[in-house]
Design a protein around this motif. Sequence first.
Motif, PDB file in Angstrom:
ATOM      1  N   GLN A  98       0.827  -1.208   0.000  1.00 12.08           N
ATOM      2  CA  GLN A  98       0.000   0.000   0.000  1.00 12.08           C
ATOM      3  C   GLN A  98       0.860   1.256   0.000  1.00 12.08           C
ATOM      4  O   GLN A  98       2.017   1.235   0.404  1.00 12.08           O
ATOM      5  N   ILE A  99       0.277   2.331  -0.484  1.00 10.65           N
ATOM      6  CA  ILE A  99       0.831   3.669  -0.320  1.00 10.65           C
ATOM      7  C   ILE A  99      -0.179   4.390   0.564  1.00 10.65           C
ATOM      8  O   ILE A  99      -1.281   4.702   0.122  1.00 10.65           O
ATOM      9  N   ILE A 113      -2.754  10.987  -3.645  1.00 12.08           N
ATOM     10  CA  ILE A 113      -3.136   9.616  -3.985  1.00 12.08           C
ATOM     11  C   ILE A 113      -2.726   8.621  -2.902  1.00 12.08           C
ATOM     12  O   ILE A 113      -1.637   8.701  -2.337  1.00 12.08           O
ATOM     13  N   CYS A 114      -3.633   7.694  -2.619  1.00  8.52           N
ATOM     14  CA  CYS A 114      -3.390   6.552  -1.720  1.00  8.52           C
ATOM     15  C   CYS A 114      -3.651   5.288  -2.541  1.00  8.52           C
ATOM     16  O   CYS A 114      -4.548   5.266  -3.378  1.00  8.52           O
ATOM     17  N   VAL A 115      -2.871   4.242  -2.291  1.00  9.48           N
ATOM     18  CA  VAL A 115      -3.046   2.984  -3.015  1.00  9.48           C
ATOM     19  C   VAL A 115      -3.129   1.833  -2.029  1.00  9.48           C
ATOM     20  O   VAL A 115      -2.325   1.738  -1.095  1.00  9.48           O
ATOM     21  N   GLU A 116      -4.114   0.956  -2.252  1.00 11.46           N
ATOM     22  CA  GLU A 116      -4.255  -0.260  -1.453  1.00 11.46           C
ATOM     23  C   GLU A 116      -4.280  -1.440  -2.417  1.00 11.46           C
ATOM     24  O   GLU A 116      -5.009  -1.412  -3.410  1.00 11.46           O
ATOM     25  N   GLN A 117      -3.487  -2.462  -2.130  1.00 14.02           N
ATOM     26  CA  GLN A 117      -3.470  -3.661  -2.963  1.00 14.02           C
ATOM     27  C   GLN A 117      -3.813  -4.879  -2.118  1.00 14.02           C
ATOM     28  O   GLN A 117      -3.534  -4.918  -0.920  1.00 14.02           O
ATOM     29  N   TYR A 118      -4.431  -5.857  -2.755  1.00 13.94           N
ATOM     30  CA  TYR A 118      -4.985  -6.980  -2.008  1.00 13.94           C
ATOM     31  C   TYR A 118      -4.395  -8.329  -2.410  1.00 13.94           C
ATOM     32  O   TYR A 118      -5.013  -9.364  -2.165  1.00 13.94           O
TER      33      TYR A 118
END
Length: 320
Positions: A98-99, A113-118
């Motif tokens: 994640q960011i 910007i925010c980033v979430e990965q699963y």
Amino acid sequence: MKRWSDEESRGLEEIRGRLHDQLLSIAQNPEVVGDRKLLRFFRGHNYDIDKTIEMIAKYIEWRKQSNVDEIRHDIVYGGKNHPSKFPNGEKILRMVPQIVIDPNICDKTGSPICVEQYNFSPAAVLQEISIEEYIVFVTYSLEYKSLILEQLSEAKERKRLQELKKAEAEGKDISQEDPYGVILHTCVIRDLNGVGFEHLGSQGQEIIKAVIGVASDNYPELMHKCHMINVPWLFNTVWWVIRGWIAARTLAKVNVLGTSFSSQLSAEIDITCLPARLGGKYEGESEPFEFDISEGGLLWTPESGDSSGKTLSESGQTAA
């Protein structure tokens, strides 16, 4: 020139009047008791003043019970000015990509910007850390986002006000009805590539529900837009459950996309600001954030040296 709309100014006055003692009972920090924070609640609850006051009161008690003022102090004064420095931060960032927030990249509205990965295993994560430890990390992350948004909002608002005053001094026609106040939000990209049955099971849902509860109750209106990309068909089976945990106003900001998301995403985010991990050209990494807590600075508070004795709650102002 007025800072907020007439409705919001009246709402702020009523909120501060009815919650006077409660607001004074916690640390007088701008992203906690300043105008922007209170307006996030007011806007987030569709200008329902009674509901807003109820939720702010609950938020104040939650901050006390969860020692969130100490978390805030830890981030700003204790050197934990990057998610990797949060409790279990390196471990969680390694397992859950994640960011948390990168103020160096924004969408076309200026939202960081925010980033979430699963692409992770909930069971594997919970073998390494407990739900409670993960919620602590989430709380640090939400405080961190809130602080950064407050500082960026304050900087943009001061610049705007300076420009307006300059134009007014030059005799230009300046609208007295358009509020100059600035409240920035985040642009969240959730990459669901890798989501499988495990994410939709009891452990996965437990994590999601716990995170949503902390965020929606205590940090309303942080998000401008949420783009959910690489959404698998499997996710649709549980989306109807998850959406029941999310406020309607927040739900309206969610943009659900499949694997062909590039053109739709590029309409709102320049490719130079889209992280390379999502097919963009930005290859940078977020750096430790420098909080401006100098006297008169963007995040200046009584804690960092207010000699006037007047609190933010009493003055009705932010740190500026």
